[in-house]
Enzyme design. Structure first.
Site, PDB file in Angstrom:
ATOM      1  CE1 TYR A 230       4.310   9.296  -1.634  1.00  0.00           C
ATOM      2  CE2 TYR A 230       5.294   7.240  -0.955  1.00  0.00           C
ATOM      3  CZ  TYR A 230       4.595   8.381  -0.656  1.00  0.00           C
ATOM      4  OH  TYR A 230       4.197   8.615   0.647  1.00  0.00           O
TER       5      TYR A 230
ATOM      6  CE  LYS B  45     -10.598  11.127   0.815  1.00  0.00           C
ATOM      7  NZ  LYS B  45     -11.452  11.069   2.028  1.00  0.00           N
TER       8      LYS B  45
ATOM      9  CG  ASP C   1       4.848   5.942   2.985  1.00  0.00           C
ATOM     10  OD1 ASP C   1       5.384   5.295   3.889  1.00  0.00           O
ATOM     11  OD2 ASP C   1       5.323   6.993   2.519  1.00  0.00           O
TER      12      ASP C   1
ATOM     13  CG  ASP D 269       5.339   4.618   9.210  1.00  0.00           C
ATOM     14  OD1 ASP D 269       5.860   3.688   8.564  1.00  0.00           O
ATOM     15  OD2 ASP D 269       5.959   5.640   9.582  1.00  0.00           O
TER      16      ASP D 269
ATOM     17  CG  ASP E 122     -11.405   9.403   5.025  1.00  0.00           C
ATOM     18  OD1 ASP E 122     -11.443   8.452   4.202  1.00  0.00           O
ATOM     19  OD2 ASP E 122     -12.223  10.331   5.000  1.00  0.00           O
TER      20      ASP E 122
END
Ligand code: ATP
Length: 358
Positions: free
Chosen positions: A138, A189, A246, A250, A222
Site C-alpha cells: 500500500y 509469501k 489487512d 478482517d 494462504d
C-alpha cells in the site's frame, strides 16, 4: 490533573455514531477515574467536507493534528465517492504523515459472544495481529499509462525497505515478549514473491536473534488462513505486511464474533507524532443512521488509546466494563444477533463504569 488533547474525527457513516458513543463512554471513564482530563476537539473532515471543499481534510490538516496527544477516528467511505479518494484523502495521509507504522489489531472472543467456529472455547482465540502500516503493497507506488486505451498499463509496486521491515519485526517481537505465551508468527509469501518477501523472512530471522525468549515461526499467508480457522489456539502474536494483515485481521475480527467488536491502533511507537485509534470496520452505509451500529469496537479502541496515553488503570476499567456488557445478550446489537441499539449499549457501559465493582 493530567490533561490530554484528543482530536476526534468521526468522518463518515456509522463513524459519527460510534465516535459520539465513544466520547460519551470516555467521559464516564474520566468521571469514574479522576486524575486525568481529555480535552477533545472535533474535526468535521470526511466525505461531506469533500463535497463542500473538494478535499477530505483541511489543507493544513496534518499541522493542526500534530499538536494532539492522540487521534480518535471513526471511519471513511461514502457510496458517492470512490473509495481510493476517501481513503487516500484522509486516513492514509494521517497514517503515513505521522509515520504510524505499527498497526496493532487485537482479536479476542469477549464474554457472551458466540464465535462462528465450532469448538472454539473462550480463551482459544486471543490474538494480536500486527500490520506493517507504512509501506509494502500500500505504498502507493505505481501509475497508469495509456489510460482508457486497449494497451492501458497499471502498476502497483510493493515497497519493502530494510529499515521498515526491521522496525515492524522488532515491534512484533517486543509485543510477543510482553504476552504470556511469547509466540510470534511471521506471515510471509516468500515461496511466490521471491524478492521482498525473502528479505522479509531474512530480517525476521536476524531480529529473532535479539529475542531468544520469544518462540517464532513462519507461515505462508494462504496457510495462515486455514490455521486461523482450524487451530486458533496455536496463534498468539502475528506480524504481517500491509496487505496480508489487512485481510487476515478482517478474518480475525469475524472469527472473534463481529467486525463491530474489533479495534485497532495506528501507532508511532517513538511518539514523535500522535497515534490514531479507530474501529477496524468501515462506514457501513447499509446501517448508517439507524442507531444500531455496534459501538464495542470503538470502546475497545478508546481503551487502547487510554493505555497508550499511560492511563493503564482507566484503560483496564473500561475494558472490564465492556466485557460486563458483552456478557449480557440483551446488550447485543443486530450484528451479534441481538436487538440492542447503539445508545443502549453505550448507556450500559457507562452504567458499568459507574458501578463500584469494575
Ligand atoms: P470498508 O471498505 O471501509 O472496510 P465496507 O463497507 O466494506 O467498508 P464495513 O463498513 O466495515 O465494510 O461493513 C461491512 C459489514 O459489516 C456491513 O454489512 C456492516 O453493516 C457490518 N458492520 C461493520 N461495522 C459494524 C458495526 N460497528 N456494527 C454493526 N455492523 C457492522
Amino acid at each position: 490533573m493530567r490533561d490530554y488533547r484528543i482530536a476526534a474525527i468521526p468522518a463518515d457513516g456509522i463513524g459519527r455514531e460510534v465516535i459520539a458513543a465513544g466520547l460519551t463512554v470516555l467521559e464516564a471513564v474520566q468521571a469514574r477515574h479522576g486524575g486525568f482530563r481529555l480535552i477533545v476537539e472535533q474535526f468535521p473532515w470526511g466525505s461531506d467536507y469533500y463535497q463542500q471543499h473538494g478535499r477530505m481534510m483541511a489543507e493544513d490538516g496534518l499541522d493542526r493534528l500534530r499538536r494532539f496527544d492522540a487521534i480518535f477516528f471513526g471511519a471513511v467511505g461514502d457510496p458517492a465517492i470512490p473509495d481510493h479518494v476517501t481513503l487516500w484523502g484522509l486516513r492514509l495521509p494521517i497514517c503515513q504523515g505521522f509515520d504510524q507504522y505499527a498497526n496493532v489489531r487485537p482479536a479476542r472472543v469477549l464474554p457472551g459472544i458466540s464465535p462462528p467456529l465450532r469448538n472454539c472455547a473462550p480463551g482459544d482465540l486471543d490474538w494480536v495481529i500486527l500490520r506493517e502500516n507504512s509501506e509494502g503493497e500500500y505504498a502507493g507506488n505505481g501509475g497508469r499509462v495509456h489510460r482508457g486505451l486497449p494497451e492501458e498499463v497499471a502498476t502497483e509496486t510493493s515497497v519493502f525497505t530494510r529499515s521498515g521491515v526491521t522496525r515492524i519485526m522488532r515491534y512484533g517481537f517486543e509485543l510477543a515478549r510482553h504476552r504470556p505465551r511469547r509466540l510470534l508468527t511471521v506471515v510471509t509469501k516468500s515461496n511466490a514473491q521471491r524478492h521482498a518477501m525473502v528479505m522479509w523472512d531474512e530480517i525476521a530471522a536476524e531480529v529473532a536473534q535479539d529475542f531468544p525468549d520469544v518462540t517464532w515461526n513462519k507461515e505462508l499467508v494462504d496457510a495462515m488462513t486455514t490455521r486461523m480457522v482450524l487451530k486458533p489456539k496455536t496463534i498468539d502474536v502475528v506480524v504481517a505486511s500491509n496487505l496480508h494483515a489487512d485481510i487476515l485481521s478482517d478474518l480475525a475480527a469475524a472469527l472473534a464474533g463481529s467486525l463491530g467488536i474489533a479495534p485497532t491502533a495506528n501507532l508511532n511507537p517513538e511518539r514523535k507524532f500522535p497515534s490514531m485509534f479507530e474501529p477496524i470496520h468501515g462506514s457501513a452505509f447499509d446501517i448508517a443512521g439507524k442507531g444500531i451500529a455496534n459501538p464495542i469496537a470503538t470502546f475497545w479502541t478508546a481503551s487502547m488509546m487510554l493505555d497508550h496515553l499511560g492511563e493503564r488503570e482507566a484503560a483496564a476499567k473500561l475494558m472490564s466494563a465492556i466485557e460486563r456488557v458483552t456478557a449480557i445478550s440483551a446488550f447485543h446489537t443486530p450484528d451479534l444477533g441481538g436487538t440492542a441499539t447503539t445508545a443502549q449499549v453505550t448507556e450500559a457501559v457507562c452504567d458499568a463504569l459507574r458501578s463500584a465493582n469494575v
